[in-house]
Design a protein around this motif. Structure first.
Motif, PDB file in Angstrom:
ATOM      1  N   PRO A   1       0.827  -1.220   0.000  1.00  0.00           N
ATOM      2  CA  PRO A   1       0.000   0.000   0.000  1.00  0.00           C
ATOM      3  C   PRO A   1       0.859   1.268   0.000  1.00  0.00           C
ATOM      4  CG  PRO A   1      -0.873  -1.607   1.546  1.00  0.00           C
ATOM      5  CD  PRO A   1       0.420  -2.175   1.032  1.00  0.00           C
ATOM      6  N   SER A   2       1.975   1.234   0.729  1.00  0.00           N
ATOM      7  CA  SER A   2       2.819   2.440   0.793  1.00  0.00           C
ATOM      8  C   SER A   2       3.505   2.722  -0.550  1.00  0.00           C
ATOM      9  CB  SER A   2       3.855   2.327   1.909  1.00  0.00           C
ATOM     10  OG  SER A   2       4.526   1.111   1.795  1.00  0.00           O
ATOM     11  N   THR A   3       3.703   1.677  -1.383  1.00  0.00           N
ATOM     12  CA  THR A   3       4.277   1.920  -2.725  1.00  0.00           C
ATOM     13  C   THR A   3       3.324   2.828  -3.497  1.00  0.00           C
ATOM     14  OG1 THR A   3       4.930  -0.427  -2.660  1.00  0.00           O
ATOM     15  CG2 THR A   3       5.305   0.750  -4.728  1.00  0.00           C
ATOM     16  N   LEU A   4       2.026   2.499  -3.433  1.00  0.00           N
ATOM     17  CA  LEU A   4       1.038   3.277  -4.190  1.00  0.00           C
ATOM     18  C   LEU A   4       0.926   4.699  -3.643  1.00  0.00           C
ATOM     19  CD1 LEU A   4      -1.735   0.566  -4.710  1.00  0.00           C
ATOM     20  CD2 LEU A   4       0.095   1.232  -6.257  1.00  0.00           C
ATOM     21  N   SER A   5       0.993   4.835  -2.319  1.00  0.00           N
ATOM     22  CA  SER A   5       0.939   6.195  -1.731  1.00  0.00           C
ATOM     23  C   SER A   5       2.108   7.015  -2.251  1.00  0.00           C
ATOM     24  CB  SER A   5       1.025   6.132  -0.201  1.00  0.00           C
ATOM     25  OG  SER A   5       0.007   5.298   0.288  1.00  0.00           O
TER      26      SER A   5
ATOM     27  N   HIS B   1       6.373   7.038   4.480  1.00  0.00           N
ATOM     28  CA  HIS B   1       5.835   5.801   3.904  1.00  0.00           C
ATOM     29  C   HIS B   1       6.880   4.681   3.863  1.00  0.00           C
ATOM     30  CE1 HIS B   1       2.223   7.891   2.730  1.00  0.00           C
ATOM     31  NE2 HIS B   1       2.958   8.841   2.177  1.00  0.00           N
ATOM     32  N   CYS B   2       8.108   5.004   4.245  1.00  0.00           N
ATOM     33  CA  CYS B   2       9.163   3.979   4.213  1.00  0.00           C
ATOM     34  C   CYS B   2       9.160   3.211   5.528  1.00  0.00           C
ATOM     35  CB  CYS B   2      10.540   4.625   4.031  1.00  0.00           C
ATOM     36  SG  CYS B   2      10.714   5.485   2.474  1.00  0.00           S
ATOM     37  N   GLU B   3       9.484   1.936   5.432  1.00  0.00           N
ATOM     38  CA  GLU B   3       9.521   1.094   6.629  1.00  0.00           C
ATOM     39  C   GLU B   3      10.607   1.631   7.565  1.00  0.00           C
ATOM     40  OE1 GLU B   3       9.352  -3.513   6.363  1.00  0.00           O
ATOM     41  OE2 GLU B   3      11.425  -2.955   6.724  1.00  0.00           O
ATOM     42  N   GLN B   4      10.211   2.057   8.719  1.00  0.00           N
ATOM     43  CA  GLN B   4      11.107   2.694   9.714  1.00  0.00           C
ATOM     44  C   GLN B   4      11.947   3.802   9.075  1.00  0.00           C
ATOM     45  OE1 GLN B   4      13.147  -0.838  10.903  1.00  0.00           O
ATOM     46  NE2 GLN B   4      11.444  -1.546  12.153  1.00  0.00           N
ATOM     47  N   GLY B   5      11.377   4.475   8.088  1.00  0.00           N
ATOM     48  CA  GLY B   5      12.088   5.580   7.433  1.00  0.00           C
ATOM     49  C   GLY B   5      13.277   5.146   6.584  1.00  0.00           C
ATOM     50  N   LYS B   6      13.350   3.817   6.294  1.00  0.00           N
ATOM     51  CA  LYS B   6      14.551   3.311   5.604  1.00  0.00           C
ATOM     52  C   LYS B   6      14.627   3.730   4.136  1.00  0.00           C
ATOM     53  CE  LYS B   6      14.288  -1.048   7.409  1.00  0.00           C
ATOM     54  NZ  LYS B   6      14.366  -2.473   7.339  1.00  0.00           N
ATOM     55  N   MET B   7      15.820   4.186   3.743  1.00  0.00           N
ATOM     56  CA  MET B   7      16.074   4.471   2.318  1.00  0.00           C
ATOM     57  C   MET B   7      17.574   4.367   2.063  1.00  0.00           C
ATOM     58  SD  MET B   7      15.423   8.557   2.190  1.00  0.00           S
ATOM     59  CE  MET B   7      14.010   8.644   3.285  1.00  0.00           C
ATOM     60  N   ILE B   8      17.919   4.220   0.783  1.00  0.00           N
ATOM     61  CA  ILE B   8      19.338   4.143   0.406  1.00  0.00           C
ATOM     62  C   ILE B   8      19.574   5.156  -0.706  1.00  0.00           C
ATOM     63  CG2 ILE B   8      21.115   2.670  -0.662  1.00  0.00           C
ATOM     64  CD1 ILE B   8      19.757   0.284   0.674  1.00  0.00           C
ATOM     65  N   HIS B   9      20.573   6.011  -0.526  1.00  0.00           N
ATOM     66  CA  HIS B   9      20.875   7.002  -1.564  1.00  0.00           C
ATOM     67  C   HIS B   9      21.956   6.446  -2.478  1.00  0.00           C
ATOM     68  CE1 HIS B   9      18.416  10.100   0.236  1.00  0.00           C
ATOM     69  NE2 HIS B   9      18.858   9.674   1.420  1.00  0.00           N
ATOM     70  N   ASP B  10      21.579   6.227  -3.717  1.00  0.00           N
ATOM     71  CA  ASP B  10      22.554   5.697  -4.673  1.00  0.00           C
ATOM     72  C   ASP B  10      22.564   6.587  -5.910  1.00  0.00           C
ATOM     73  OD1 ASP B  10      24.452   4.054  -5.801  1.00  0.00           O
ATOM     74  OD2 ASP B  10      23.399   2.192  -5.357  1.00  0.00           O
ATOM     75  N   ASN B  11      23.442   6.275  -6.834  1.00  0.00           N
ATOM     76  CA  ASN B  11      23.510   7.020  -8.106  1.00  0.00           C
ATOM     77  C   ASN B  11      24.121   6.112  -9.160  1.00  0.00           C
ATOM     78  OD1 ASN B  11      25.778   8.229  -6.023  1.00  0.00           O
ATOM     79  ND2 ASN B  11      26.666   7.626  -7.981  1.00  0.00           N
ATOM     80  N   VAL B  12      24.075   6.557 -10.421  1.00  0.00           N
ATOM     81  CA  VAL B  12      24.674   5.717 -11.458  1.00  0.00           C
ATOM     82  C   VAL B  12      26.183   5.700 -11.240  1.00  0.00           C
ATOM     83  CG1 VAL B  12      22.833   6.054 -13.163  1.00  0.00           C
ATOM     84  CG2 VAL B  12      24.766   7.599 -13.156  1.00  0.00           C
ATOM     85  N   GLY B  13      26.796   4.586 -11.601  1.00  0.00           N
ATOM     86  CA  GLY B  13      28.192   4.417 -11.223  1.00  0.00           C
ATOM     87  C   GLY B  13      29.038   3.744 -12.279  1.00  0.00           C
TER      88      GLY B  13
END
Ligand code: DP6
Length: 350
Positions: A278-282, A331-343
């Motif tokens: 559900p959070s993906t859609l939000s 909307h992220c699980e425990q606020g989790k995210m990863i910052h990445d970029n093209v490499g």
């Protein structure tokens, strides 16, 4: 046990812009061509040590460690992979193998690790076999072989071996394209895409209910398969043209269509399955609204899972960060995210 040789390689994950979803019969032959950005911070680092063998038999002697702990489930997967490539790597039978692998991203982040893990392993094997044979394979050839063996481990891994942008799968109008291995595609990339950010918003880290392997196989009976493969070919040509010209709008339209199609295909497979949360859609709704209001080039794509991959140029990073922390983090699980970029692709660590 005497150590004979040892190599360590770091190989990144990748995010598909046009998705590989469905296989032809044969060994990991894609039903349609795909293209991906190579990532930088999400990677696997694998060390393969060759040891003097304990017994004089043809059996593979393997100890596999993941994150410093012996891992029997991964060991079995490796052994299966070794079965398929044994004839090309005599070292697998000649020496005992000690493999140590780690991922830069947490195992529980819901990020598929097969692309980075299988490519890191395949590169180690190619490097070691070359050293043992005292062969100096030309660079292009080396990477083509590495991509080929990566593919046999996991299809999407074929694309991880090249910097910035890789294409995999025979496609009309693309010289050198092949179902057997990916090809480097960086030269077709407008400079705006070289700065692209990929923030992975973790909607859920729960284990997937349906594996990619099963998902691919359900395309065999999917009623929309033929239309899908035509669409993928068309989208590949379209996204390549956008990537060359630096056309952000066209890029975003195609990439989001690919993400939504991938999940629509899952929903209309038989049996049907849903990997979105559900959070993906939000988050998707908020991204679309934010884009509409600000006219900023912020787009999303999805893997075979619920996490959002937010794609945007580096120049608007500050504004997007405000959006992420103001509206998406909740909307992220425990606020989790990863910052990445093209490499810039894999490299040898030791
Ligand atoms: C949705 O490469 O994980 O990420 O070849 O069976 O190992 P196997 O599948 P895998 O499938 C990846 C599917 C995808 C799309 C993509 O990366 O192109």
């Amino acid at each position: 046990m005497k150590e004979i040789k040892k190599v360590s390689w770091r190989s990144p994950s990748n995010i598909a812009l046009v998705k590989y979803w469905g296989k032809k019969s044969g060994m990991q032959i894609p039903a349609n061509p795909s293209i991906s950005f190579t990532l930088e911070h999400c990677y696997s680092e694998t060390t393969v040590t060759l040891l003097e063998k304990e017994r004089k038999s043809k059996d593979v002697e393997l100890r596999f460690y993941f994150d410093g702990k012996e891992n029997m489930a991964f060991r079995l997967r490796m052994l299966k992979f070794f079965d398929t490539v044994a004839k090309d790597f005599p070292l697998l039978q000649q020496y005992g193998l000690l493999i140590d692998s780690t991922n830069s991203f947490p195992h529980s982040s819901g990020i598929a690790s097969s692309a980075s893990a299988m490519s890191a392993l395949a590169i180690c094997l190619c490097d070691l076999q070359d050293q043992l044979d005292k062969k100096k394979t030309a660079k292009d050839k080396f990477w083509q072989q590495a991509s080929h063996y990566s593919r046999l481990g996991s299809g999407s891994a074929a694309r991880s071996v090249y910097p910035y942008l890789s294409e995999w799968g025979k496609a009309r109008g693309i010289k050198g394209s092949s179902d057997d291995h990916a090809i480097p595609f960086e030269k077709n990339l407008h400079k705006v895409f070289k700065t692209f950010q990929n923030t992975i918003l973790i909607a859920s880290s729960a284990e997937k209910k349906v594996s990619s392997r099963v998902g691919h196989s359900l395309m065999k009976t999917n009623p929309y398969a033929k239309t899908r493969y035509e669409q993928a070919n068309k989208n590949l040509a379209g996204v390549i043209s956008a990537l060359k010209k630096g056309d952000l709008e066209k890029f975003g339209t195609i990439v989001e269509e690919e993400a939504m199609t991938l999940h629509a295909l899952m929903m209309c497979s038989s049996p049907s399955f849903i990997l979105l949360a559900p959070s993906t859609l939000s988050m998707i709704e908020k991204i679309r609204r934010f884009r509409e209001e600000t006219k900023l080039p912020v787009f999303f794509t999805l893997d075979a899972g619920p996490n959002i991959h937010l794609l945007y140029p580096n120049t608007i990073k500050r504004k997007v960060d405000n959006f992420i922390y103001g509206q998406l983090e909740q909307h992220c699980e425990q606020g989790k995210m990863i910052h990445d970029n093209v490499g810039s692709g894999p490299f040898r660590v030791k």
